[in-house]
Write a protein that holds these residues in place. Structure first.
Motif, PDB file in Angstrom:
ATOM      1  N   GLU A 220     163.601 104.757  55.930  1.00 29.31           N
ATOM      2  CA  GLU A 220     164.002 103.409  55.507  1.00 29.31           C
ATOM      3  C   GLU A 220     163.165 102.984  54.301  1.00 29.31           C
ATOM      4  O   GLU A 220     161.976 103.312  54.216  1.00 29.31           O
ATOM      5  CB  GLU A 220     163.791 102.428  56.666  1.00 29.31           C
ATOM      6  N   THR A 221     163.821 102.267  53.381  1.00 33.79           N
ATOM      7  CA  THR A 221     163.112 101.701  52.226  1.00 33.79           C
ATOM      8  C   THR A 221     162.994 100.192  52.408  1.00 33.79           C
ATOM      9  O   THR A 221     163.970  99.508  52.727  1.00 33.79           O
ATOM     10  CB  THR A 221     163.867 102.003  50.924  1.00 33.79           C
ATOM     11  N   ILE A 222     161.783  99.684  52.176  1.00 29.50           N
ATOM     12  CA  ILE A 222     161.534  98.245  52.315  1.00 29.50           C
ATOM     13  C   ILE A 222     161.033  97.709  50.966  1.00 29.50           C
ATOM     14  O   ILE A 222     160.036  98.211  50.419  1.00 29.50           O
ATOM     15  CB  ILE A 222     160.500  97.959  53.417  1.00 29.50           C
ATOM     16  N   ASP A 223     161.737  96.740  50.455  1.00 27.98           N
ATOM     17  CA  ASP A 223     161.350  96.116  49.181  1.00 27.98           C
ATOM     18  C   ASP A 223     160.550  94.858  49.487  1.00 27.98           C
ATOM     19  O   ASP A 223     161.065  93.902  50.078  1.00 27.98           O
ATOM     20  CB  ASP A 223     162.588  95.775  48.363  1.00 27.98           C
ATOM     21  N   GLY A 224     159.301  94.857  49.028  1.00 32.28           N
ATOM     22  CA  GLY A 224     158.436  93.720  49.301  1.00 32.28           C
ATOM     23  C   GLY A 224     158.475  92.642  48.242  1.00 32.28           C
ATOM     24  O   GLY A 224     157.744  91.647  48.351  1.00 32.28           O
ATOM     25  N   GLY A 225     159.300  92.825  47.221  1.00 28.42           N
ATOM     26  CA  GLY A 225     159.359  91.816  46.162  1.00 28.42           C
ATOM     27  C   GLY A 225     158.133  91.883  45.300  1.00 28.42           C
ATOM     28  O   GLY A 225     157.858  92.904  44.644  1.00 28.42           O
ATOM     29  N   SER A 226     157.357  90.824  45.310  1.00 32.38           N
ATOM     30  CA  SER A 226     156.191  90.742  44.432  1.00 32.38           C
ATOM     31  C   SER A 226     154.910  91.207  45.100  1.00 32.38           C
ATOM     32  O   SER A 226     153.839  91.101  44.509  1.00 32.38           O
ATOM     33  CB  SER A 226     156.011  89.289  43.937  1.00 32.38           C
ATOM     34  N   SER A 227     155.008  91.701  46.333  1.00 36.35           N
ATOM     35  CA  SER A 227     153.801  92.187  47.000  1.00 36.35           C
ATOM     36  C   SER A 227     154.145  93.389  47.893  1.00 36.35           C
ATOM     37  O   SER A 227     155.308  93.593  48.282  1.00 36.35           O
ATOM     38  CB  SER A 227     153.178  91.074  47.852  1.00 36.35           C
ATOM     39  N   ARG A 228     153.141  94.142  48.190  1.00 32.84           N
ATOM     40  CA  ARG A 228     153.355  95.338  49.038  1.00 32.84           C
ATOM     41  C   ARG A 228     153.778  94.893  50.425  1.00 32.84           C
ATOM     42  O   ARG A 228     153.082  94.106  51.070  1.00 32.84           O
ATOM     43  CB  ARG A 228     152.074  96.149  49.112  1.00 32.84           C
ATOM     44  N   PRO A 229     154.924  95.413  50.900  1.00 32.69           N
ATOM     45  CA  PRO A 229     155.387  94.998  52.228  1.00 32.69           C
ATOM     46  C   PRO A 229     154.564  95.671  53.326  1.00 32.69           C
ATOM     47  O   PRO A 229     153.976  96.740  53.138  1.00 32.69           O
ATOM     48  CB  PRO A 229     156.837  95.465  52.253  1.00 32.69           C
ATOM     49  N   SER A 230     154.524  95.050  54.500  1.00 35.99           N
ATOM     50  CA  SER A 230     153.859  95.652  55.661  1.00 35.99           C
ATOM     51  C   SER A 230     154.804  96.630  56.354  1.00 35.99           C
ATOM     52  O   SER A 230     156.032  96.505  56.260  1.00 35.99           O
ATOM     53  CB  SER A 230     153.405  94.566  56.641  1.00 35.99           C
ATOM     54  N   VAL A 231     154.234  97.583  57.067  1.00 31.51           N
ATOM     55  CA  VAL A 231     155.039  98.584  57.801  1.00 31.51           C
ATOM     56  C   VAL A 231     155.423  97.994  59.159  1.00 31.51           C
ATOM     57  O   VAL A 231     154.542  97.596  59.937  1.00 31.51           O
ATOM     58  CB  VAL A 231     154.257  99.895  57.978  1.00 31.51           C
ATOM     59  N   PRO A 232     156.703  97.943  59.501  1.00 38.98           N
ATOM     60  CA  PRO A 232     157.113  97.297  60.752  1.00 38.98           C
ATOM     61  C   PRO A 232     156.809  98.159  61.980  1.00 38.98           C
ATOM     62  O   PRO A 232     156.612  99.374  61.897  1.00 38.98           O
ATOM     63  CB  PRO A 232     158.623  97.109  60.574  1.00 38.98           C
ATOM     64  N   ASP A 233     156.815  97.535  63.137  1.00 41.11           N
ATOM     65  CA  ASP A 233     156.659  98.234  64.422  1.00 41.11           C
ATOM     66  C   ASP A 233     157.941  99.020  64.718  1.00 41.11           C
ATOM     67  O   ASP A 233     159.049  98.516  64.524  1.00 41.11           O
ATOM     68  CB  ASP A 233     156.379  97.231  65.543  1.00 41.11           C
ATOM     69  N   ILE A 234     157.796 100.258  65.185  1.00 39.80           N
ATOM     70  CA  ILE A 234     158.979 101.103  65.453  1.00 39.80           C
ATOM     71  C   ILE A 234     159.161 101.393  66.936  1.00 39.80           C
ATOM     72  O   ILE A 234     160.008 102.208  67.322  1.00 39.80           O
ATOM     73  CB  ILE A 234     158.897 102.425  64.671  1.00 39.80           C
ATOM     74  N   SER A 235     158.377 100.760  67.812  1.00 39.88           N
ATOM     75  CA  SER A 235     158.423 101.113  69.230  1.00 39.88           C
ATOM     76  C   SER A 235     159.785 100.859  69.850  1.00 39.88           C
ATOM     77  O   SER A 235     160.286 101.674  70.651  1.00 39.88           O
ATOM     78  CB  SER A 235     157.330 100.373  69.998  1.00 39.88           C
ATOM     79  N   GLY A 236     160.439  99.747  69.522  1.00 34.71           N
ATOM     80  CA  GLY A 236     161.755  99.462  70.084  1.00 34.71           C
ATOM     81  C   GLY A 236     162.796 100.461  69.637  1.00 34.71           C
ATOM     82  O   GLY A 236     163.612 100.951  70.434  1.00 34.71           O
ATOM     83  N   GLU A 237     162.799 100.759  68.318  1.00 38.25           N
ATOM     84  CA  GLU A 237     163.750 101.742  67.788  1.00 38.25           C
ATOM     85  C   GLU A 237     163.495 103.120  68.379  1.00 38.25           C
ATOM     86  O   GLU A 237     164.442 103.868  68.698  1.00 38.25           O
ATOM     87  CB  GLU A 237     163.631 101.787  66.261  1.00 38.25           C
ATOM     88  N   ALA A 238     162.202 103.466  68.545  1.00 32.62           N
ATOM     89  CA  ALA A 238     161.870 104.774  69.107  1.00 32.62           C
ATOM     90  C   ALA A 238     162.340 104.895  70.558  1.00 32.62           C
ATOM     91  O   ALA A 238     162.851 105.937  70.975  1.00 32.62           O
ATOM     92  CB  ALA A 238     160.364 104.999  69.013  1.00 32.62           C
ATOM     93  N   LYS A 239     162.182 103.833  71.348  1.00 29.13           N
ATOM     94  CA  LYS A 239     162.623 103.900  72.744  1.00 29.13           C
ATOM     95  C   LYS A 239     164.138 104.018  72.845  1.00 29.13           C
ATOM     96  O   LYS A 239     164.666 104.781  73.668  1.00 29.13           O
ATOM     97  CB  LYS A 239     162.136 102.674  73.506  1.00 29.13           C
ATOM     98  N   SER A 240     164.858 103.283  71.987  1.00 30.51           N
ATOM     99  CA  SER A 240     166.320 103.397  71.987  1.00 30.51           C
ATOM    100  C   SER A 240     166.748 104.808  71.626  1.00 30.51           C
ATOM    101  O   SER A 240     167.688 105.369  72.220  1.00 30.51           O
ATOM    102  CB  SER A 240     166.919 102.393  70.999  1.00 30.51           C
ATOM    103  N   ALA A 241     166.068 105.394  70.639  1.00 29.07           N
ATOM    104  CA  ALA A 241     166.411 106.762  70.243  1.00 29.07           C
ATOM    105  C   ALA A 241     166.104 107.752  71.361  1.00 29.07           C
ATOM    106  O   ALA A 241     166.871 108.693  71.614  1.00 29.07           O
ATOM    107  CB  ALA A 241     165.646 107.130  68.974  1.00 29.07           C
ATOM    108  N   ALA A 242     164.977 107.555  72.056  1.00 25.47           N
ATOM    109  CA  ALA A 242     164.636 108.448  73.163  1.00 25.47           C
ATOM    110  C   ALA A 242     165.664 108.359  74.284  1.00 25.47           C
ATOM    111  O   ALA A 242     166.073 109.369  74.856  1.00 25.47           O
ATOM    112  CB  ALA A 242     163.240 108.113  73.689  1.00 25.47           C
ATOM    113  N   GLU A 243     166.095 107.147  74.596  1.00 30.28           N
ATOM    114  CA  GLU A 243     167.124 106.965  75.624  1.00 30.28           C
ATOM    115  C   GLU A 243     168.406 107.698  75.271  1.00 30.28           C
ATOM    116  O   GLU A 243     169.091 108.265  76.129  1.00 30.28           O
ATOM    117  CB  GLU A 243     167.413 105.482  75.841  1.00 30.28           C
ATOM    118  N   SER A 244     168.760 107.711  74.005  1.00 26.33           N
ATOM    119  CA  SER A 244     170.020 108.346  73.591  1.00 26.33           C
ATOM    120  C   SER A 244     169.885 109.851  73.428  1.00 26.33           C
ATOM    121  O   SER A 244     170.856 110.589  73.592  1.00 26.33           O
ATOM    122  CB  SER A 244     170.519 107.723  72.281  1.00 26.33           C
TER     123      SER A 244
END
Length: 482
Positions: free
Chosen positions: A394-418
């Motif tokens: 995924e690409t994240i555009d932070g605009g005028s500042s460096r964006p923070s890296v989001p938490d992936i635990s929810g997405e990871a659990k959904s992927a593991a379930e599938s």
């Protein structure tokens, strides 16, 4: 050498006297017993082990009967031979006896050594799949106390042998135990021959029985009891009769000597006892590795001394990692708690009027049974491999500042379930008369429900042309047993 039960009821049959006399008889029953025990589990490495030779020491017992002959027990019925000695010093004529030995009744080894590395030993408690192997006749006593003719393993802990014993061999017991009764009251002797043999036990050691999994992932098994399926028939309903072979005489009133008798018996072809237990539970997947690659973009603004504005573009790749736990997959399967089959082998009758005062009638049956059992859950449940989850970038555009890296635990659990599939399962195996009662083929999630041993039909056993010896004297109300 043979498992057998017998009920006897004494009735009266008059020689020279006649209609059918009924005798209750529980015929000799040979036990086919599936012992629940011994496991076979998946493993990373299996090391074959074997014990030192262990002594086994069955004994062939010959008992003299009223006519002076000797009788011993085969595993499937009695065998008889004539007296090769004298009335005062009798010995059975040389005769083969076929025996089945339950090796569990003899001392088991405490230590096993590795086949390919004899200096490495293991206690019996660590050894799996133990079974008898390499039966041997004893070099010293074979030919002296007995003559070994055939030997082979019928099941993993059942040894079948055929040995010859009799007058040509040295017994360990010669004891007078009774007499023949009227009119001669000759002594009757019990003669026994020891059959010393040797057996080894083999098995295997497993160095690792953890199922294959992905990096850092673990799979836990949670097992409980589900339903059960019990059914049995343990009490037979046998019957038997001794009657005139041509139907012209009422044996209760009397039968003339030189006439012929017949013996008839019937009982169930087999008895059985089954107890099948369902196991239910779940596999729990923990520490599943997941990762996602992010591309971070942003711009910074610059103003020079003249007031001109410019922008610098920035891009950075970051890999975010996490672990997922608590993914559950259900399962159920069936295993054998008890599966016993007793097979009808023969019926027996005794009466003064019968030839040699005894007759045995073999039962013609068609009973086969087999099974495979393990109480190790890993022999029944085969979980899918743990995945190593690679989430879409995924690409994240932070605009005028460096964006923070989001938490992936929810997405990871959904992927593991599938991505994690369902468990494959396998029951124990039970077969009866060529039909599958409990199927051990692999299925998804739930093992198929087993069926039951069918109720037995009745087996008829008949012996005819049983000639009453013309020289026999009157015997009023001679007793019969069956």
């Amino acid at each position: 050498m043979k498992y057998r039960n017998k009920k006897e009821v004494t009735l009266q049959l008059n020689l020279f006297k006649k209609d059918t006399i009924f005798v209750v008889s529980f015929f000799a029953i040979f036990i086919f017993w599936l012992i629940v025990g011994g496991t076979t589990s998946a493993s990373a490495e299996r090391i074959e082990v074997i014990s030192e030779k262990r002594e086994i020491s069955p004994i062939v017992h010959w008992w003299q009967i009223d006519n002076g002959d000797f009788r011993a027990e085969n595993w499937n019925g009695p065998v008889e031979t004539t007296n090769a000695g004298s009335v005062e010093n009798p010995f059975p004529k040389d005769k083969d006896v076929h025996a089945r030995l339950d090796l569990k009744k003899y001392p088991m080894p405490d230590i096993f050594k590795e086949v390919n590395n004899p200096n490495e030993t293991h206690p019996a408690s660590e050894v799996k799949g133990i079974e008898g192997t390499n039966p041997e006749w004893d070099d010293i006593t074979n030919g002296d106390n007995y003559l070994g003719k055939e030997k082979f393993m019928a099941m993993k802990d059942v040894l079948e042998i055929i040995v010859e014993t009799g007058k040509s061999y040295t017994p360990s017991i010669v004891v007078e135990y009774g007499n023949s009764g009227p009119p001669n009251y000759n002594p009757k002797f019990h003669v026994a021959y020891p059959v010393k043999m040797w057996i080894r036990w083999k098995g295997y050691i497993e160095t690792d029985d953890i199922p294959p999994v992905g990096p850092n992932c673990s799979i836990d098994f949670v097992v409980g009891d589900g339903g059960s399926q019990k059914k049995s028939k343990l009490e037979p309903l046998p019957s038997g009769s001794i009657s005139s072979d041509n139907g012209q005489f009422n044996v209760v009133q009397g039968v003339p000597s030189s006439e012929k008798l017949r013996a008839d018996a019937q009982s169930e072809e087999y008895l059985y006892e089954q107890d099948f237990l369902q196991k239910t539970g779940k596999t729990v997947f923990n520490n599943i590795h997941a990762s996602k690659e992010f591309t971070l973009t942003w711009q910074t603004k610059h103003v020079d001394a003249k007031g001109n504005v410019s922008y610098d573009s920035h891009s950075e790749s970051v890999t975010k990692e996490t672990t997922v736990s608590g993914i559950e997959r259900p399962f159920s399967y069936w295993q054998i708690a008890k599966y016993n089959i007793w097979n009808l082998t023969h019926s027996e009758f005794t009466n003064y009027a019968l030839p040699n005062q005894f007759t045995s009638i073999n039962a013609i049956t068609n009973v086969t049974a087999s099974g495979k059992h393990s109480d190790n859950v890993k022999d029944h449940v085969f979980p899918p491999d743990c995945p190593d989850i690679d989430l879409p970038s995924e690409t994240i555009d932070g605009g005028s500042s460096r964006p923070s890296v989001p938490d992936i635990s929810g997405e990871a659990k959904s992927a593991a379930e599938s991505q994690i599939g369902q468990n494959q399962v396998a029951n124990d195996k039970a077969e009866f008369k060529g039909s599958t009662i409990m199927n051990d083929g692999r299925t998804t999630t739930n093992g198929p429900t087993p069926s039951s041993v069918p109720d037995p039909g009745m087996i008829q056993m008949t012996a005819r042309e049983l000639l009453i010896d013309p020289l026999k004297t009157n015997y009023f109300q001679s007793p019969s047993t069956g």
